[in-house]
Design an enzyme around this catalytic site. Structure first.
Site, PDB file in Angstrom:
ATOM      1  N   ASN A 227      10.716  19.570 -39.390  1.00 20.62           N
ATOM      2  CA  ASN A 227      10.461  19.559 -40.383  1.00 20.62           C
ATOM      3  C   ASN A 227      12.288  20.517 -41.108  1.00 20.62           C
ATOM      4  OD1 ASN A 227       9.466  21.057 -38.813  1.00 20.62           O
ATOM      5  ND2 ASN A 227       9.356  23.348 -40.461  1.00 20.62           N
ATOM      6  N   LEU A 228      12.519  21.102 -39.941  1.00 21.40           N
ATOM      7  CA  LEU A 228      13.987  21.793 -40.163  1.00 21.40           C
ATOM      8  C   LEU A 228      15.199  21.087 -40.543  1.00 21.40           C
ATOM      9  CD1 LEU A 228      13.091  24.208 -37.013  1.00 21.40           C
ATOM     10  CD2 LEU A 228      12.944  24.488 -39.433  1.00 21.40           C
TER      11      LEU A 228
ATOM     12  N   GLU B 261      15.210  11.510 -39.326  1.00 21.35           N
ATOM     13  CA  GLU B 261      15.370  12.446 -40.901  1.00 21.35           C
ATOM     14  C   GLU B 261      16.801  13.156 -40.674  1.00 21.35           C
ATOM     15  OE1 GLU B 261      13.778  13.131 -43.521  1.00 21.35           O
ATOM     16  OE2 GLU B 261      12.541  12.230 -42.813  1.00 21.35           O
TER      17      GLU B 261
ATOM     18  N   HIS C 137       6.547  22.939 -25.573  1.00 22.29           N
ATOM     19  CA  HIS C 137       6.509  22.463 -24.337  1.00 22.29           C
ATOM     20  C   HIS C 137       7.447  21.982 -23.715  1.00 22.29           C
ATOM     21  CE1 HIS C 137       4.524  21.466 -21.455  1.00 22.29           C
ATOM     22  NE2 HIS C 137       3.410  21.937 -21.983  1.00 22.29           N
TER      23      HIS C 137
ATOM     24  N   ASP D 191      -0.130  25.889 -27.416  1.00 21.69           N
ATOM     25  CA  ASP D 191       1.303  25.796 -27.059  1.00 21.69           C
ATOM     26  C   ASP D 191       2.590  26.272 -28.227  1.00 21.69           C
ATOM     27  OD1 ASP D 191       2.783  26.175 -24.838  1.00 21.69           O
ATOM     28  OD2 ASP D 191       4.042  24.776 -26.389  1.00 21.69           O
TER      29      ASP D 191
ATOM     30  N   GLU E 119       3.190  34.399 -22.175  1.00 20.84           N
ATOM     31  CA  GLU E 119       2.148  33.676 -21.870  1.00 20.84           C
ATOM     32  C   GLU E 119       3.143  32.209 -21.355  1.00 20.84           C
ATOM     33  OE1 GLU E 119      -0.949  29.399 -23.312  1.00 20.84           O
ATOM     34  OE2 GLU E 119      -0.718  31.551 -24.117  1.00 20.84           O
TER      35      GLU E 119
ATOM     36  N   SER F 292       3.810  33.440 -17.176  1.00 19.14           N
ATOM     37  CA  SER F 292       2.438  33.439 -16.331  1.00 19.14           C
ATOM     38  C   SER F 292       2.778  31.818 -15.597  1.00 19.14           C
ATOM     39  CB  SER F 292       1.336  33.033 -17.110  1.00 19.14           C
ATOM     40  OG  SER F 292       0.979  32.023 -17.776  1.00 19.14           O
TER      41      SER F 292
ATOM     42  N   LYS G  53       7.940  29.290 -16.883  1.00 14.73           N
ATOM     43  CA  LYS G  53       8.544  28.587 -17.449  1.00 14.73           C
ATOM     44  C   LYS G  53       9.454  29.846 -18.536  1.00 14.73           C
ATOM     45  CE  LYS G  53       5.122  25.299 -18.594  1.00 14.73           C
ATOM     46  NZ  LYS G  53       3.755  25.202 -19.869  1.00 14.73           N
TER      47      LYS G  53
ATOM     48  N   ALA H 204      11.485  29.227 -40.178  1.00 16.78           N
ATOM     49  CA  ALA H 204      12.445  29.373 -39.362  1.00 16.78           C
ATOM     50  C   ALA H 204      14.049  28.766 -40.376  1.00 16.78           C
ATOM     51  CB  ALA H 204      12.829  28.127 -38.237  1.00 16.78           C
TER      52      ALA H 204
END
Length: 393
Positions: free
Chosen positions: A131-132, A162, A315, A343, A350, A353, A356, A370
């Site tokens: 979408n951005l 796009e 992710h 996510d 998170e 943990s 990452k 955004a």
């Protein structure tokens, strides 16, 4: 259950009676206010944490200075402060050099060379949802890629198609509440408050199908093993349009990863092509080695993540950085909330943990659209660095 209900009610009433009796019968302060009540309301404060700053916003009596306005967000509070913190983290990514780190005893001769150490920068992974690219943020992303300010890109299929379609025909602004039934009858597709005529996809089909024919021919005659990133690089070269971020990515050798390449119009085109001229194979395994390698091989570098939106790009970048025990810098910008366990909405902690993001990092999540936050962030980070580099040459 009824007895338990009455017992709870009676206990509550007893507590209220005791509070009132304390107010009537307890000692009074000089103003006649019950001391017990006054001490509860006017509890003494401890000093705020050492890092706490005074809340103070921008004073428009000083005129309109957009740079200072953005600087003032740090002391404004709420998501304005988060945006200012994100700006600080991104500037740290851009400023970092290997020369800032102590020389390790077991490093090679090359890594001891001061000029080499000054040349090693943070590797920046930029992820964004489709979408951005449908929105005007496409031009902001194109600017970053054009000036080689990012090193690895990850997006969804819409983020590929796009960009290409906009080189063939425009997207238009509309309204969020335009009725879907009417739009469908007119061949107009709605993306939020944007409108994309279906004719654009027809033009896209006419443009891309012959390219798929070429890819299949090279696969058969030259043994080329196509991956999503290789196909995307070919598309960026074929579009040959400087308004396209894919054009600049292939020109500068910046990899664009899209593991779900079939999930969009591009997938529709691959589907149609599989009937007309079957046999084209796109290998995703090579690309997972590719993006993980980008993280793993950044041995002497720090890595930074800037992720706009959630889902697959978020992710995929985080998981790649798991392979090196986490990114050193991280900025998330999205409006997703964490309470459904997604996510997309997960807070940076998170990801810590999971390994990452490194425990030593100071990651920031900006809870904001955004399309608002990212151009402002770029104005105070990447654009300033590009300007300085232009002045120095």
């Amino acid at each position: 259950p009824k007895l338990h209900h009455f017992a709870c009610r009676d206990a509550f009433l007893d507590s209220q009676i005791k509070i009132k009796q304390a107010g009537r019968e307890g000692p009074m302060d000089r103003g006649g206010v019950p001391s017990a009540v006054h001490s509860l309301v006017m509890r003494a404060s401890e000093s705020p944490p050492a890092e706490a700053g005074r809340v103070f916003g921008y004073d428009f009596n000083d005129g309109v200075d957009f740079s200072r306005l953005l600087d003032s967000m740090l002391s404004t509070g709420f998501q304005a402060s988060h945006l200012a913190q994100a700006i600080s983290v991104v500037n740290s990514m851009l400023d970092w050099r290997l020369s800032h780190e102590p020389v390790e005893e077991d490093c090679g001769e090359k890594e001891r060379d001061p000029s080499y150490r000054e040349s090693v920068k943070c590797k920046i992974f930029l992820g964004f949802t489709s979408n951005l690219i449908s929105s005007g943020v496409r031009e902001t992303i194109r600017y970053l890629v054009e000036h080689r300010m990012v090193d690895v890109l990850v997006t969804t299929t819409g983020g590929i198609e796009e960009d290409l379609i906009k080189c063939l025909a425009p997207t238009y602004t509309g309204k969020f509440n335009l009725p879907g039934t009417q739009l469908r009858s007119k061949g107009l597709n709605r993306i939020g408050n944007l409108l994309l005529p279906n004719d654009n996809y027809c033009k896209f089909e006419d443009w891309i199908i012959p390219i798929f024919d070429e890819l299949l021919l090279q696969q058969k005659e030259q043994g080329v093993v196509w991956t999503p990133s290789k196909v995307i690089a070919v598309l960026g070269k074929k579009i040959n349009n400087p308004s396209s971020y894919l054009f600049w990515a292939q020109k500068h050798g910046i990899p664009v990863f899209c593991p779900a390449l079939t999930d969009g119009s591009l997938g529709d085109m691959l589907y149609f092509h599989s009937f007309r001229n079957p046999g084209l194979i796109i290998d995703i395994v090579q690309d997972i080695r590719g993006i993980n390698g980008e993280a793993i091989n950044a041995t002497s570098q720090k890595t930074g993540m800037i992720i706009l939106g959630g889902g697959l790009p978020k992710h995929h970048i985080c998981n790649a950085n798991l392979m090196r025990n986490g990114a050193d810098f991280a900025v998330f910008i999205n409006t997703a909330q964490e309470f459904d366990g997604s996510d997309s909405g997960a807070q940076p902690d998170e990801a810590v943990s999971w390994g990452k993001i490194r425990s030593s990092a100071s990651p920031v999540k900006v809870h904001c659209d955004a399309t608002i936050a990212f151009p402002l962030l770029v104005a105070k980070t990447f654009a300033q660095h590009v300007k300085r580099e232009i002045r120095s040459t």
